[in-house]
Structures are given as C-alpha cells and as structure tokens.
Design a protein around this motif. Structure first.
Motif: not given
Length: 155
Positions: A50-57, A105-109, A124-125, A131-132
């Motif tokens: 969650q944190g890594a994707f938030r920053r990367f996205f 981003f919108f439908a999955l993250y 979430a899993a 997402i993967r």
C-alpha cells in the motif's frame, strides 16, 4: 527558442520518464514482491505494498504527463507525425499502458488501499493478486515499447 530547439531535451525527458516507470514496475515485480512474500506476514506485506504503491503511483501520474507531452511534441516536431510504422506502434502501446494504469489505479489500487485501511485482508489479498497481474501486463508492454522504440528505426 523553438520546439525544434527543445527536441533533445524533450527526447531526454521522454526516455527518463519511460525508464523510471518501467524500471519501477520491474523492481516491484521481480524484487520487492518476492522479498516481501518471503519475509513478511500478510498484514505487514499488504501495508508495505500500500505504501510503496501510493508513493510510486503518484510518480507514475507525473511520468504519464511527461510521456504524453514529450511523446506528442516529439512525434510531430521531430517526426512530422506517424511517418513510420513503428511510431504508430509506440503510440498505441503507450496509450494502452496509460489506460491500463488508470484502470489499475482507480479500479484496483484505491479499493485495495481502502481494504487495507479497513483491515479487510481477504479483500486486499484478492486485489493485490489482480494488481500483480496488471503490473505484469504493463511491464511486458513496457519492454515491448522499449524494443520497438530502439529497434524500430532499424527494422
């Protein structure tokens, strides 16, 4: 200063943005994910993603803006439009990658992030698995577009 004068800078920015986006996906898929799965329990792993994707996205949104601006300006100022088949392929693949990212981003993250915040680990899993696969598709498209962009003029 004309657009022609800016072409080297626009091309460099385009390459940097593409490299960072594709490289980030490669890192997330082949390094961060396997390490997280091997070392972290699911709740911590999901928070990490969650944190890594938030920053990367947030960076990916900037990369997309740069890629669209530099891509279209280069397409018309440098190449005069779709003067070669490989340019059309790059254009179409690039737009597809952008659409896939918007979906991701919108439908999955965003639902994934809300599920993590709510402590709904099963939801979430399930979303992180989607997402993967979505990241893998965009990573493969990124490799293809890089190949086309580098080899295209020679083919």
């Amino acid at each position: 200063m004309t657009v022609q004068d800016l072409i080297p800078y626009l091309a460099a920015l385009h390459g940097i943005a593409a490299t960072l986006w594709i490289g980030g996906m490669f890192f997330a898929y082949v390094a961060m994910r396997p390490a997280a799965v091997a070392e972290l329990e699911p709740p911590l792993r999901l928070k990490l993603f969650q944190g890594a994707f938030r920053r990367f996205f947030m960076w990916v949104w900037l990369f997309i803006a740069v890629l669209l601006l530099t891509g279209y300006s280069g397409l018309f100022a440098r190449f005069g439009g779709f003067s070669a088949d490989y340019l059309a392929w790059m254009h179409n693949i690039g737009l597809l990658m952008c659409v896939i990212f918007v979906f991701l981003f919108f439908a999955l993250y965003l639902p994934f992030s809300k599920a993590v915040d709510a402590g709904d680990l099963p939801k979430a899993a399930g979303l992180i698995g989607k997402i993967r696969w979505t990241v893998l598709v965009n990573l493969l498209l990124g490799v293809v577009i890089t190949f086309v962009g580098i080899a295209g003029p020679y083919l």
